[in-house]
Design a protein around this motif. Structure first.
Motif, PDB file in Angstrom:
ATOM      1  N   LEU A  11       0.824  -1.216   0.000  1.00  0.00           N
ATOM      2  CA  LEU A  11       0.000   0.000   0.000  1.00  0.00           C
ATOM      3  C   LEU A  11       0.855   1.262   0.000  1.00  0.00           C
ATOM      4  CD1 LEU A  11      -3.010  -0.875   2.326  1.00  0.00           C
ATOM      5  CD2 LEU A  11      -2.980  -0.613  -0.142  1.00  0.00           C
ATOM      6  N   CYS A  14       1.889   1.754  -3.548  1.00  0.00           N
ATOM      7  CA  CYS A  14       0.756   2.218  -4.367  1.00  0.00           C
ATOM      8  C   CYS A  14       0.475   3.689  -4.105  1.00  0.00           C
ATOM      9  CB  CYS A  14      -0.502   1.394  -4.075  1.00  0.00           C
ATOM     10  SG  CYS A  14      -0.378  -0.309  -4.626  1.00  0.00           S
ATOM     11  N   ARG A  15       0.443   4.066  -2.826  1.00  0.00           N
ATOM     12  CA  ARG A  15       0.145   5.474  -2.481  1.00  0.00           C
ATOM     13  C   ARG A  15       1.230   6.406  -3.000  1.00  0.00           C
ATOM     14  NH1 ARG A  15      -1.425   3.621   2.878  1.00  0.00           N
ATOM     15  NH2 ARG A  15      -3.686   3.394   2.837  1.00  0.00           N
ATOM     16  N   ARG A  18       1.045   6.830  -6.724  1.00  0.00           N
ATOM     17  CA  ARG A  18      -0.086   7.673  -7.140  1.00  0.00           C
ATOM     18  C   ARG A  18       0.190   9.150  -6.858  1.00  0.00           C
ATOM     19  NH1 ARG A  18      -6.096   6.973  -4.996  1.00  0.00           N
ATOM     20  NH2 ARG A  18      -5.172   8.024  -3.236  1.00  0.00           N
ATOM     21  N   ARG A  23      -3.081   9.523 -11.912  1.00  0.00           N
ATOM     22  CA  ARG A  23      -3.785   8.409 -12.589  1.00  0.00           C
ATOM     23  C   ARG A  23      -3.990   8.747 -14.063  1.00  0.00           C
ATOM     24  NH1 ARG A  23      -7.329   4.961  -9.948  1.00  0.00           N
ATOM     25  NH2 ARG A  23      -8.967   5.499 -11.420  1.00  0.00           N
ATOM     26  N   VAL A 179      -1.824  -6.561  -5.074  1.00  0.00           N
ATOM     27  CA  VAL A 179      -2.346  -5.196  -5.196  1.00  0.00           C
ATOM     28  C   VAL A 179      -3.879  -5.221  -5.117  1.00  0.00           C
ATOM     29  CG1 VAL A 179      -2.450  -3.135  -6.678  1.00  0.00           C
ATOM     30  CG2 VAL A 179      -0.384  -4.569  -6.661  1.00  0.00           C
ATOM     31  N   TRP A 183      -6.530  -0.250  -6.141  1.00  0.00           N
ATOM     32  CA  TRP A 183      -5.232   0.358  -6.430  1.00  0.00           C
ATOM     33  C   TRP A 183      -4.661  -0.081  -7.765  1.00  0.00           C
ATOM     34  CZ3 TRP A 183      -3.387   4.398  -3.931  1.00  0.00           C
ATOM     35  CH2 TRP A 183      -3.869   4.656  -2.646  1.00  0.00           C
ATOM     36  N   ARG A 184      -5.316  -0.979  -8.466  1.00  0.00           N
ATOM     37  CA  ARG A 184      -4.677  -1.585  -9.652  1.00  0.00           C
ATOM     38  C   ARG A 184      -4.459  -0.595 -10.789  1.00  0.00           C
ATOM     39  NH1 ARG A 184      -7.895  -7.275  -9.018  1.00  0.00           N
ATOM     40  NH2 ARG A 184      -6.733  -7.919  -7.157  1.00  0.00           N
ATOM     41  N   SER A 186      -4.021   2.759 -10.625  1.00  0.00           N
ATOM     42  CA  SER A 186      -2.932   3.710 -10.343  1.00  0.00           C
ATOM     43  C   SER A 186      -1.598   2.991 -10.214  1.00  0.00           C
ATOM     44  CB  SER A 186      -3.234   4.572  -9.121  1.00  0.00           C
ATOM     45  OG  SER A 186      -3.521   3.778  -8.025  1.00  0.00           O
ATOM     46  N   PHE A 187      -1.592   1.743  -9.700  1.00  0.00           N
ATOM     47  CA  PHE A 187      -0.314   1.025  -9.641  1.00  0.00           C
ATOM     48  C   PHE A 187       0.186   0.721 -11.058  1.00  0.00           C
ATOM     49  CE2 PHE A 187       2.155  -2.885  -9.785  1.00  0.00           C
ATOM     50  CZ  PHE A 187       3.261  -2.468  -9.054  1.00  0.00           C
TER      51      PHE A 187
END
Ligand code: SF4
Length: 232
Positions: A11, A14-15, A18, A23, A179, A183-184, A186-187
């Motif tokens: 996470l 991912c954060r 982003r 995005r 993931v 979040w997929r 933006s990841f």
């Protein structure tokens, strides 16, 4: 997969990605057939070249009927800058013909009502369409929470220690297991841009990398050299 990968670490990556990249849609059209063609053209082509070829193709062939009936020479002139024009035109035409046979028109938006596995399976069986391309179409245009893994996403995930699989097409399910669905998107775009700009195949720019604190490659690279390693 490395044992040190935790949900918290995933996470955080991912954060951070982003925050860094947002995005963006990376030029992907909103219509699924347009996107299928766009992503197919972008395979093994530089992004600026494939975008130019796609725009040219849409300008020269305002509908898919005209693309299917065009003489080869005209197609060659349009597709040539992206390379592999013979193969691409053969596959694209065969895929479009199959879509028309199956749906009765050039519109596959009804796929959004299908189960995820069935939609992936249908698209990836079209001529010249890989599972990655199928997942891109579903993610960018139809709202499916799937995770396409290209070479950049694969490289970043490998260096983070999230996968040991050698090829991107072997990692879709494994990385989807890590993931979370929300979040997929933006990841995917974040890791793709990060792989292009920072985590390059050769000489990754680890010193300026925003996710180095979570990276296995970075920790190993600077092991025994704490002065250089910012992650302690
Ligand atoms: S620290 Fe280096 S290897 Fe790790 S993700 Fe960042 S750029 Fe890639």
């Amino acid at each position: 997969m490395s044992k040190v990968v935790t949900d918290t670490s995933v996470l955080r990556v991912c954060r951070t990605l982003r925050q860094r990249y947002g995005r963006p849609r990376l030029g992907n059209p909103t219509d699924p057939i347009d996107d299928l063609v766009f992503v197919t053209l972008s395979n093994k082509s530089a992004p600026n070249v494939s975008e130019r070829v796609y725009k040219d193709l849409k300008q020269k062939f305002p509908n898919w009927e005209s693309f299917l009936s065009a003489p080869s020479l005209r197609l060659r002139n349009v597709l040539r800058p992206a390379g592999l024009w013979r193969k691409r035109s053969r596959y694209l035409r065969a895929a479009l013909r199959k879509i028309f046979r199956d749906f009765g028109h050039f519109d596959i938006r009804s796929l959004k009502n299908w189960e995820t596995d069935r939609a992936i399976s249908y698209l990836s069986r079209l001529p010249g369409v890989s599972e990655k391309v199928a997942r891109c179409v579903l993610l960018y245009t139809l709202g499916f929470k799937v995770l396409p893994v290209d070479v950049h996403v694969h490289r970043v995930a490998t260096r983070l220690g999230w996968t040991k699989r050698r090829r991107p097409d072997q990692c879709h399910s494994e990385l989807e297991g890590l993931v979370p669905p929300r979040w997929r998107f933006s990841f995917h775009v974040g890791a793709l841009l990060h792989g292009r700009e920072v985590c390059r195949p050769r000489e990754p720019k680890c010193e300026v990398c925003c996710i180095r604190r979570e990276c296995e490659y970075y920790r190993k690279k600077y092991r025994g050299n704490k002065r250089k390693c910012i992650v302690q």
